[in-house]
Design an enzyme around this catalytic site. Structure first.
Site, short mmCIF file in Angstrom:
data_model
loop_
_atom_site.label_atom_id
_atom_site.label_comp_id
_atom_site.label_asym_id
_atom_site.label_seq_id
_atom_site.Cartn_x
_atom_site.Cartn_y
_atom_site.Cartn_z
N ASP A 1 -17.17 7.46 -1.46
CA ASP A 1 -15.92 7.31 -0.72
C ASP A 1 -15.58 8.66 -0.10
OD1 ASP A 1 -13.47 6.34 0.25
OD2 ASP A 1 -12.44 6.50 -1.68
N GLN B 1 -10.09 -3.89 -3.10
CA GLN B 1 -11.38 -3.40 -2.61
C GLN B 1 -12.47 -3.64 -3.64
OE1 GLN B 1 -12.26 -1.73 0.48
NE2 GLN B 1 -14.24 -2.31 -0.37
N ARG C 1 0.88 -1.18 0.00
CA ARG C 1 0.00 0.00 0.00
C ARG C 1 0.90 1.22 0.00
NH1 ARG C 1 -5.21 1.42 3.63
NH2 ARG C 1 -6.05 0.12 1.97
N HIS D 1 -7.50 0.85 -6.31
CA HIS D 1 -7.69 -0.01 -5.14
C HIS D 1 -8.35 -1.31 -5.61
CE1 HIS D 1 -7.87 -1.16 -1.10
NE2 HIS D 1 -8.69 -0.27 -0.57
N CYS E 1 -16.27 1.78 0.77
CA CYS E 1 -15.08 0.97 1.07
C CYS E 1 -14.64 1.10 2.52
CB CYS E 1 -13.95 1.33 0.12
SG CYS E 1 -13.33 3.02 0.34
N1 NVA Z 1 -9.87 6.84 -1.22
C1 NVA Z 1 -9.50 6.40 0.09
C2 NVA Z 1 -9.76 4.92 0.26
C3 NVA Z 1 -9.43 4.37 1.61
C4 NVA Z 1 -9.60 2.90 1.69
C5 NVA Z 1 -8.03 6.72 0.34
O1 NVA Z 1 -7.23 6.55 -0.59
O2 NVA Z 1 -7.69 7.18 1.42
N1 CP Z 2 -11.13 -0.02 2.60
C1 CP Z 2 -9.85 -0.09 3.01
O1 CP Z 2 -8.91 -0.35 2.24
O2 CP Z 2 -9.69 0.06 4.35
P1 CP Z 2 -8.32 0.26 5.15
O3 CP Z 2 -7.76 1.58 4.72
O4 CP Z 2 -8.71 0.22 6.59
O5 CP Z 2 -7.38 -0.86 4.78
#
Ligand code: NVA
Ligand code: CP
Length: 301
Positions: A220, A132, A102, A129, A260
């Site tokens: 989101d 997800q 990540r 993602h 998500c």
């Molecule tokens: N769009 C959000 C998704 C978190 C799972 C982010 O990138 O922070």
């Molecule tokens: N939806 C998601 O990826 O959650 P986290 O950021 O908690 O891993």
């Protein structure tokens, strides 16, 4: 399939076959049927951003598959002190059997795959993602029985989630409509991909137009990880893009809501709509576990 870097790389058949295996693994998990496909294998999990679901579901999933997962925070890895991704890739390839990462830039994930010799799984980048959205597709198919004739909409920021939902949704055969403010559109590479689907895809600025007649409504956060400094500006820009009772009134009666998570009540979604759809949303969160186990089995067995 050697890696899961982005859904753009996968064929429809590959996506469906992951979803089929995910359904089977969910059944086996619920019925305590052993499925230790990855005995003796190790997954390295590199995190340059926070996580609740991704970390816990990968770690637990790997354990249930008979393997082991290592949490590698970039704060503690030499990456944090400047060791290049090319070297990290070659080193980790000699110890572990797969890497989940990540991070911010998509290029880092692609480079890890390019320079390493083991499967790489994208656990979220600024671009996409994919894990997800595999869980999201699994949840939709579980609730609606299939993708044919299903209209999915996404309301809010043209971020990593919107990018993956557009690609995944179109690939499996749904219609996808997206509403974002005009300065917050999805990635241009994704819009180029979507253009080949003709009127099965639409990008508008009016959330009511996008949600009209939708079977599934996605949203989101308005400020993703790494955008904390833009928060105030974004709170202004996304006014009117909330998933609330008014918006749900134009969707199909009984439409699903997906998020998500983490969710920010009172911003992209109201408390009322979130709680009314909590079962679907937490099933979606659970399905991360099953979908990712399927991905790991496909890539690492
Ligand atoms: N769009 C959000 C998704 C978190 C799972 C982010 O990138 O922070
Ligand atoms: N939806 C998601 O990826 O959650 P986290 O950021 O908690 O891993």
């Amino acid at each position: 399939m050697k890696h899961l870097l982005k859904l753009l790389d996968l064929s429809r058949e590959e996506i469906i076959s992951i979803l089929d295996l995910a359904d089977q693994l969910k059944y086996e998990t619920k019925h305590h049927i052993p499925h230790k496909h990855l005995e003796g294998k190790t997954l390295g999990m590199i995190f340059q951003k926070s996580s609740t679901r991704t970390r816990v579901s990968f770690e637990t999933g790997m354990f249930q598959l008979g393997g082991h997962a290592l949490f590698l925070s970039s704060k503690d890895l030499q990456i944090g002190r400047g060791e290049p991704i090319q070297d990290t890739a070659r080193v980790l390839s000699r110890y572990v059997d797969g890497i989940m990462i990540r991070t911010f830039e998509q290029k880092e994930v692609e480079d890890l795959a390019k320079f390493g010799s083991i499967p790489v799984i994208n656990g979220l980048t600024d671009f996409c993602h994919p894990c997800q959205v595999l869980a999201d597709l699994m949840t939709i198919r579980e609730k609606l029985g299939g993708f044919e004739g299903v209209k999915m909409c996404y309301i809010g920021d043209g971020n990593n989630m919107s990018n993956s939902l557009i690609v995944g949704g179109l690939k499996v055969g749904m219609s996808v409509s997206v509403a974002t403010p005009k300065n917050y559109k999805p990635d241009s590479e994704v819009l180029e991909f979507a253009a080949q689907y003709g009127d099965k895809f639409s990008l508008v600025t009016d959330p009511f137009e996008a949600a009209s007649g939708a079977d599934v409504v996605f949203t989101d956060t308005w400020a993703s990880m790494g955008q904390e400094e833009e928060k105030n500006e974004r709170m202004q820009a996304f006014q009117g893009y909330q998933v609330n009772a008014e918006l749900m009134a134009v969707a199909k009666p009984g439409a699903m809501v997906q998020h998500c998570l983490p969710a920010y009540r009172g911003q992209e979604i109201t408390e009322e709509i979130f709680e009314a759809h909590a079962d679907e949303i937490f099933e979606e969160a659970e399905n991360r576990l099953h979908a990712q186990k399927a991905v790991m089995v496909k890539l690492m067995k």
